[in-house]
Design a protein around this motif. Structure first.
Motif, PDB file in Angstrom:
ATOM      1  N   GLU A 133      -3.205   9.841  11.176  1.00 18.52           N
ATOM      2  CA  GLU A 133      -4.178   9.079  10.828  1.00 18.52           C
ATOM      3  C   GLU A 133      -3.755   9.098   9.302  1.00 18.52           C
ATOM      4  N   HIS A 134      -3.798   7.864   8.754  1.00 22.57           N
ATOM      5  CA  HIS A 134      -3.388   7.706   7.361  1.00 22.57           C
ATOM      6  C   HIS A 134      -2.020   8.053   6.973  1.00 22.57           C
ATOM      7  N   GLU A 135      -1.173   8.339   7.534  1.00 22.70           N
ATOM      8  CA  GLU A 135       0.288   8.681   7.383  1.00 22.70           C
ATOM      9  C   GLU A 135       1.351   7.799   8.082  1.00 22.70           C
ATOM     10  N   TYR A 136       2.247   7.465   7.267  1.00 23.33           N
ATOM     11  CA  TYR A 136       3.128   6.360   7.855  1.00 23.33           C
ATOM     12  C   TYR A 136       4.645   6.921   7.607  1.00 23.33           C
ATOM     13  N   GLU A 171     -10.591  -1.505   0.679  1.00 27.65           N
ATOM     14  CA  GLU A 171     -11.057  -1.175   1.708  1.00 27.65           C
ATOM     15  C   GLU A 171     -11.131  -1.872   3.051  1.00 27.65           C
ATOM     16  N   GLY A 172     -10.950  -1.271   4.327  1.00 31.23           N
ATOM     17  CA  GLY A 172     -10.535  -2.360   5.252  1.00 31.23           C
ATOM     18  C   GLY A 172      -9.264  -3.029   5.604  1.00 31.23           C
ATOM     19  N   ALA A 173      -8.463  -2.879   4.475  1.00 31.97           N
ATOM     20  CA  ALA A 173      -7.214  -3.580   4.823  1.00 31.97           C
ATOM     21  C   ALA A 173      -6.274  -2.741   5.893  1.00 31.97           C
ATOM     22  N   ASP A 174      -5.318  -3.503   6.206  1.00 31.62           N
ATOM     23  CA  ASP A 174      -4.395  -3.185   7.307  1.00 31.62           C
ATOM     24  C   ASP A 174      -3.741  -1.972   6.317  1.00 31.62           C
ATOM     25  N   GLU A 175      -3.811  -1.039   6.816  1.00 30.32           N
ATOM     26  CA  GLU A 175      -2.906   0.332   6.200  1.00 30.32           C
ATOM     27  C   GLU A 175      -1.382   0.107   6.293  1.00 30.32           C
ATOM     28  N   ARG A 176      -0.951  -0.417   7.251  1.00 30.13           N
ATOM     29  CA  ARG A 176       0.441  -0.745   7.695  1.00 30.13           C
ATOM     30  C   ARG A 176       0.934  -1.624   6.721  1.00 30.13           C
ATOM     31  N   GLN A 177       0.297  -2.785   6.578  1.00 29.77           N
ATOM     32  CA  GLN A 177       0.699  -3.583   5.408  1.00 29.77           C
ATOM     33  C   GLN A 177       0.745  -3.190   4.176  1.00 29.77           C
ATOM     34  N   VAL A 178      -0.369  -2.412   3.750  1.00 28.84           N
ATOM     35  CA  VAL A 178      -0.556  -1.914   2.321  1.00 28.84           C
ATOM     36  C   VAL A 178       0.707  -1.170   2.257  1.00 28.84           C
ATOM     37  N   VAL A 179       1.181  -0.161   3.224  1.00 28.22           N
ATOM     38  CA  VAL A 179       2.193   0.500   3.053  1.00 28.22           C
ATOM     39  C   VAL A 179       3.448  -0.244   2.902  1.00 28.22           C
ATOM     40  N   ARG A 180       3.793  -1.163   3.719  1.00 26.97           N
ATOM     41  CA  ARG A 180       4.980  -2.165   3.650  1.00 26.97           C
ATOM     42  C   ARG A 180       5.049  -2.666   2.189  1.00 26.97           C
ATOM     43  N   GLN A 181       4.000  -3.259   1.822  1.00 26.26           N
ATOM     44  CA  GLN A 181       4.145  -3.905   0.690  1.00 26.26           C
ATOM     45  C   GLN A 181       3.977  -2.970  -0.683  1.00 26.26           C
ATOM     46  N   ARG A 222       1.383   8.503   2.326  1.00 28.84           N
ATOM     47  CA  ARG A 222      -0.064   8.820   2.815  1.00 28.84           C
ATOM     48  C   ARG A 222      -0.931   7.739   2.159  1.00 28.84           C
ATOM     49  N   VAL A 223      -2.046   7.374   2.933  1.00 28.21           N
ATOM     50  CA  VAL A 223      -2.869   6.317   2.421  1.00 28.21           C
ATOM     51  C   VAL A 223      -4.116   7.006   2.510  1.00 28.21           C
ATOM     52  N   ASP A 224      -4.464   7.720   1.406  1.00 19.68           N
ATOM     53  CA  ASP A 224      -6.067   8.057   1.201  1.00 19.68           C
ATOM     54  C   ASP A 224      -6.880   7.141   1.322  1.00 19.68           C
ATOM     55  N   PRO A 225      -8.228   7.109   2.061  1.00 21.79           N
ATOM     56  CA  PRO A 225      -8.970   6.133   1.851  1.00 21.79           C
ATOM     57  C   PRO A 225      -9.683   5.933   0.449  1.00 21.79           C
ATOM     58  N   GLY A 226      -9.711   6.935  -0.290  1.00 15.95           N
ATOM     59  CA  GLY A 226     -10.019   6.935  -1.554  1.00 15.95           C
ATOM     60  C   GLY A 226      -9.205   5.987  -2.489  1.00 15.95           C
TER      61      GLY A 226
END
Length: 96
Positions: free
Chosen positions: A12-15, A43-53, A31-35
């Motif tokens: 969870e929250h790690e890629y 908030e609510g964004a696709d974490e995988r896409q946030v990490v890629r970008q 690591r994608v901390d919800p904060g």
């Protein structure tokens, strides 16, 4: 040539982010901390896409081979003033 990033969910929250650089495979954990998402107003964004970008953004600022083994989005926010705006623009362009 722009680096191509593979993003694999670990826990969870790690890629795990993989890319080819200088003839070798580079791996870095993000690591994608919800904060951090809240701070980015994503908030609510696709974490995988946030990490890629985020990886694409960082590759524009430093060689992929210099990515640290572990990276927290909060550190990117603290290090790059233009990161939040650029990330939102990249995500918006990707969804078009």
């Amino acid at each position: 040539m722009e680096a191509q990033f593979e993003v694999e969910a670990l826990i969870e929250h790690e890629y795990l982010v993989r890319a080819q650089a200088e003839g070798e495979v580079i791996e870095s954990r993000f690591r994608v901390d919800p904060g951090a998402l809240e701070q980015l107003e994503l908030e609510g964004a696709d974490e995988r896409q946030v990490v890629r970008q985020t990886a694409v953004f960082l590759a524009a600022h430093q060689p992929v081979i210099d990515f640290p083994p572990m990276l927290d989005l909060a550190d990117v926010i603290a290090s790059y003033d233009d990161y939040p705006e650029q990330l939102r623009l990249q995500l918006a362009a990707e969804s078009d």
